[in-house]
Design a protein around this motif. Structure first.
Motif, PDB file in Angstrom:
ATOM      1  N   THR A   1      -4.088   5.157   9.566  1.00  0.00           N
ATOM      2  CA  THR A   1      -3.254   5.662   8.478  1.00  0.00           C
ATOM      3  C   THR A   1      -2.018   4.781   8.358  1.00  0.00           C
ATOM      4  O   THR A   1      -1.389   4.457   9.376  1.00  0.00           O
ATOM      5  CB  THR A   1      -2.810   7.102   8.784  1.00  0.00           C
ATOM      6  OG1 THR A   1      -3.976   7.884   9.019  1.00  0.00           O
ATOM      7  CG2 THR A   1      -2.020   7.702   7.637  1.00  0.00           C
TER       8      THR A   1
ATOM      9  N   VAL B   1      -5.152  -4.505   1.544  1.00  0.00           N
ATOM     10  CA  VAL B   1      -4.128  -3.471   1.392  1.00  0.00           C
ATOM     11  C   VAL B   1      -2.849  -3.949   0.718  1.00  0.00           C
ATOM     12  O   VAL B   1      -2.057  -3.143   0.253  1.00  0.00           O
ATOM     13  CB  VAL B   1      -3.753  -2.812   2.750  1.00  0.00           C
ATOM     14  CG1 VAL B   1      -4.913  -2.006   3.273  1.00  0.00           C
ATOM     15  CG2 VAL B   1      -3.305  -3.842   3.756  1.00  0.00           C
TER      16      VAL B   1
ATOM     17  N   ASP C   1     -10.074  -3.770   4.942  1.00  0.00           N
ATOM     18  CA  ASP C   1      -9.668  -3.408   3.575  1.00  0.00           C
ATOM     19  C   ASP C   1      -8.523  -4.312   3.119  1.00  0.00           C
ATOM     20  O   ASP C   1      -7.626  -4.632   3.902  1.00  0.00           O
ATOM     21  CB  ASP C   1      -9.139  -1.957   3.515  1.00  0.00           C
ATOM     22  CG  ASP C   1     -10.250  -0.929   3.537  1.00  0.00           C
ATOM     23  OD1 ASP C   1     -11.430  -1.326   3.499  1.00  0.00           O
ATOM     24  OD2 ASP C   1      -9.923   0.281   3.606  1.00  0.00           O
TER      25      ASP C   1
ATOM     26  N   PRO D   1       0.842  -1.200   0.000  1.00  0.00           N
ATOM     27  CA  PRO D   1       0.000   0.000   0.000  1.00  0.00           C
ATOM     28  C   PRO D   1       0.882   1.257   0.000  1.00  0.00           C
ATOM     29  O   PRO D   1       2.096   1.167   0.198  1.00  0.00           O
ATOM     30  CB  PRO D   1      -0.756  -0.115   1.317  1.00  0.00           C
ATOM     31  CG  PRO D   1       0.143  -0.906   2.208  1.00  0.00           C
ATOM     32  CD  PRO D   1       0.903  -1.845   1.311  1.00  0.00           C
ATOM     33  N   GLU D   2       0.262   2.402  -0.240  1.00  0.00           N
ATOM     34  CA  GLU D   2       1.032   3.653  -0.207  1.00  0.00           C
ATOM     35  C   GLU D   2       1.081   4.201   1.202  1.00  0.00           C
ATOM     36  O   GLU D   2       0.087   4.201   1.926  1.00  0.00           O
ATOM     37  CB  GLU D   2       0.386   4.675  -1.138  1.00  0.00           C
ATOM     38  CG  GLU D   2       0.937   4.567  -2.536  1.00  0.00           C
ATOM     39  CD  GLU D   2       0.364   5.627  -3.451  1.00  0.00           C
ATOM     40  OE1 GLU D   2       0.307   6.803  -3.038  1.00  0.00           O
ATOM     41  OE2 GLU D   2      -0.039   5.245  -4.564  1.00  0.00           O
ATOM     42  N   LYS D   3       2.263   4.698   1.537  1.00  0.00           N
ATOM     43  CA  LYS D   3       2.433   5.340   2.840  1.00  0.00           C
ATOM     44  C   LYS D   3       1.522   6.572   2.888  1.00  0.00           C
ATOM     45  O   LYS D   3       1.408   7.297   1.905  1.00  0.00           O
ATOM     46  CB  LYS D   3       3.888   5.788   2.988  1.00  0.00           C
ATOM     47  CG  LYS D   3       4.497   5.418   4.322  1.00  0.00           C
ATOM     48  CD  LYS D   3       5.999   5.402   4.224  1.00  0.00           C
ATOM     49  CE  LYS D   3       6.609   6.483   5.079  1.00  0.00           C
ATOM     50  NZ  LYS D   3       8.090   6.362   5.092  1.00  0.00           N
ATOM     51  N   GLY D   4       0.873   6.778   4.017  1.00  0.00           N
ATOM     52  CA  GLY D   4      -0.003   7.943   4.143  1.00  0.00           C
ATOM     53  C   GLY D   4      -1.445   7.665   3.773  1.00  0.00           C
ATOM     54  O   GLY D   4      -2.321   8.492   4.025  1.00  0.00           O
ATOM     55  N   SER D   5      -1.700   6.476   3.173  1.00  0.00           N
ATOM     56  CA  SER D   5      -3.094   6.211   2.788  1.00  0.00           C
ATOM     57  C   SER D   5      -3.908   5.774   4.002  1.00  0.00           C
ATOM     58  O   SER D   5      -3.393   5.227   4.970  1.00  0.00           O
ATOM     59  CB  SER D   5      -3.149   5.177   1.663  1.00  0.00           C
ATOM     60  OG  SER D   5      -2.489   4.004   2.046  1.00  0.00           O
ATOM     61  N   ARG D   6      -5.212   6.069   3.926  1.00  0.00           N
ATOM     62  CA  ARG D   6      -6.131   5.715   5.009  1.00  0.00           C
ATOM     63  C   ARG D   6      -6.714   4.336   4.733  1.00  0.00           C
ATOM     64  O   ARG D   6      -7.061   4.031   3.586  1.00  0.00           O
ATOM     65  CB  ARG D   6      -7.289   6.732   5.085  1.00  0.00           C
ATOM     66  CG  ARG D   6      -6.877   8.165   5.359  1.00  0.00           C
ATOM     67  CD  ARG D   6      -6.837   8.483   6.838  1.00  0.00           C
ATOM     68  NE  ARG D   6      -8.104   8.132   7.494  1.00  0.00           N
ATOM     69  CZ  ARG D   6      -8.208   7.895   8.813  1.00  0.00           C
ATOM     70  NH1 ARG D   6      -7.124   7.968   9.589  1.00  0.00           N
ATOM     71  NH2 ARG D   6      -9.376   7.612   9.347  1.00  0.00           N
ATOM     72  N   VAL D   7      -6.789   3.515   5.734  1.00  0.00           N
ATOM     73  CA  VAL D   7      -7.407   2.194   5.548  1.00  0.00           C
ATOM     74  C   VAL D   7      -8.460   1.958   6.625  1.00  0.00           C
ATOM     75  O   VAL D   7      -8.347   2.464   7.742  1.00  0.00           O
ATOM     76  CB  VAL D   7      -6.377   1.041   5.621  1.00  0.00           C
ATOM     77  CG1 VAL D   7      -5.493   1.040   4.397  1.00  0.00           C
ATOM     78  CG2 VAL D   7      -5.546   1.095   6.897  1.00  0.00           C
TER      79      VAL D   7
ATOM     80  N   SER E   1      -6.167  -5.269   6.248  1.00  0.00           N
ATOM     81  CA  SER E   1      -5.799  -4.508   7.435  1.00  0.00           C
ATOM     82  C   SER E   1      -6.751  -4.891   8.564  1.00  0.00           C
ATOM     83  O   SER E   1      -7.962  -4.769   8.407  1.00  0.00           O
ATOM     84  CB  SER E   1      -5.882  -3.002   7.182  1.00  0.00           C
ATOM     85  OG  SER E   1      -5.513  -2.344   8.382  1.00  0.00           O
TER      86      SER E   1
END
Lengths: 374, 138
Positions: free
Chosen positions: B87, B68, B66, B56-62, B82
């Protein structure tokens, strides 16, 4: 229905096999790791128990006539004591029932090794064609009489030299019967295999197969390899498998011409076999689909295009993946696919549609990794 | 940290105390407000030979549940979920070049991502190592 066990299941368990189901059989999937087993076969030597495959004898004065009626290669050209090399049994739609090699024991005695999934259908097919053509021939299923082991890899020859000088001197596709390999007395040993490497295949009664397998593993350090590695090896080598690259249903599988099987599997000068008219019709019309290799580009090296993945060019669906895996040799996702012949340009970039995204890959010729020349 | 061996149907799997576990075979290590997440030894032994990872991308909300991350093994492809909402504050980029770490060291160098927790109460829904052992035992 419970999966059928191979005779040496207990031995495989004791040397660390984990099992899975394949074509109705419970078979060793892997022992340590598929990647390790794969590399052992490419760089050293591995042994597979392939007893799930069929072992069938065709005997009688009309045996050769029956085989000529069924297979796409001129079987009469196979010399006594040799395997035919791969050939195809077709249905009347020129779709493939099975790919097999035939062993010529004598003019009127042959052996064949159908794929596990095709064994029963091929035995029925052989018998029904024999009956229809009033051939004097017997078809005998020896599958449960023998175990079958495949010793594969560049060191296979060195191991065989220790077990039997005679067997080690076999030429490619040559076989011998009633051979002593170390402490095992085996029915048949051939210089053949399905990995793209040099190697040997052995038919033996179960007790002798057990002795041989134990000796190979403990004394000669041959690595036991499972059916998962066998699959990744054959994908790299460009060998085909039923249910993936071929099958009988003409609405699902392209005509046998599209396989580009090579290796002389189809002899165009041959006439009179089942499926020939349809096969020639496909050839005249021109192949709509072409079987090609696919190798992921470096930036997507670890994406695996698996069976069913779409092949895309300029947003157009131009084909589908039939088998895909990760090649441990080149460290990339690789696949076999059918691609529309207008787009099947070797060396060109295409895309594969994996989990909603498009990834670039290259259309490649088989084999997908360097293999020893025969 | 103690390791326990659990006999499952096909193999012996290692579990570790101090971690929390999910129904979908992830582990969670709670580190002051953060949850570090990976897959269990049982999961890596089921997947075998992991050859590719999508992170997943750093900073993304989960949100809890979800999907990821994606693990590509020779055998199959698996999703990593997750177990918590928050975050994503760390991802283990080493896995991109060395996915085999997931097989070699699932509870250590094979961690996958870390989430800053929005709702620490969610941790109460995860399993203890004893309960997870019961789940995977044959």
């Amino acid at each position: 229905m419970a999966a059928r066990s191979i005779p040496l299941e207990d031995l495989h368990r004791s040397i660390g096999a984990s099992f899975g189901e394949f074509a109705g059989w419970k078979v060793p999937m892997s022992y340590t790791s598929t990647l390790e087993e794969h590399m052992a076969v490419r760089k050293d030597v591995g042994v597979f128990d392939i007893s799930h495959m069929g072992r069938v004898a065709v005997k009688g004065p009309d045996a050769l006539d029956l085989l000529e009626k069924i297979y796409t290669k001129k079987i009469s050209k196979t010399k006594t004591g040799f395997l035919s090399g791969p050939t195809l049994a077709l249905n009347t739609h020129a779709r493939v029932k099975d790919d097999e090699m035939l062993y010529r024991i004598s003019d009127d005695e042959w052996l064949l090794v159908p794929n596990a999934a095709a064994r029963e259908a091929m035995i029925r097919h052989l018998k029904s064609v024999a009956l229809q053509e009033s051939y004097s021939v017997e078809v005998i299923d020896h599958t449960s009489d023998y175990s079958m082991l495949a010793i594969q890899g560049p060191r296979a020859i060195h191991v065989m030299e220790k077990l039997s000088k005679d067997a080690a001197s076999l030429k490619p596709l040559e076989f011998q019967v009633n051979v002593t390999l170390g402490t095992a007395r085996v029915f048949l040993v051939s210089r053949s295999g399905w990995t793209g490497e040099d190697g040997f295949e052995v038919w033996a009664r179960h007790g002798d197969a057990r002795k041989l397998l134990e000796e190979l593993v403990s004394r000669y350090g041959v690595k036991p390899a499972g059916i998962a590695a066998r699959d990744t090896l054959r994908i790299e080598a460009g060998f085909v498998l039923g249910g993936h690259e071929y099958g009988e249903d003409p609405t699902v599988f392209p005509c046998a011409v599209s396989l580009r099987y090579g290796l002389g599997a189809i002899d165009w000068s041959k006439k009179g076999y089942i499926g020939e008219p349809a096969l020639r019709a496909c050839r005249r019309e021109g192949a709509r689909w072409v079987r090609v290799g696919i190798v992921m580009k470096k930036k997507h090296a670890r994406v695996i295009p698996r069976q069913g993945t779409k092949v895309v060019v300029e947003g157009i669906d131009v084909g589908w993946v039939t088998s895909g895996t990760f090649s441990p040799v080149i460290g990339r996702g690789v696949a076999q696919a059918y691609v529309d012949s207008r787009y099947a340009l070797i060396g060109e970039t295409i895309e594969v549609h994996v989990r909603g995204r498009l990834y670039e890959a290259k259309i490649s010729e088989f084999p997908l990794v360097p293999l020893p020349s025969k | 940290m103690r390791r326990y061996e659990v006999e499952t149907r096909d193999f012996v799997a290692v579990i570790v105390d101090e971690l929390l576990y999910t129904e979908t075979d992830e582990w969670v290590r709670v580190e002051n407000g953060k949850a570090r997440i990976g897959i269990t030894d049982y999961a890596q032994k089921m997947l075998k030979d992991i050859v590719g990872v999508e992170l997943p991308e750093k900073g993304s909300r989960v949100k809890r549940g979800d999907s990821v991350a994606i693990l590509e093994s020779v055998k199959t492809v698996a999703e990593v979920y997750s177990p918590v909402t928050g975050t994503i504050v760390e991802v283990n980029e080493r896995l991109l070049e060395e996915p085999e770490l997931l097989n070699k060291d699932p509870y250590g160098d094979g961690w996958i991502f870390a989430v800053e927790l929005s709702d620490p109460g969610e941790l109460e829904d995860l399993m203890s190592h004893e309960r997870y052992a019961e789940k995977i035992r044959k």
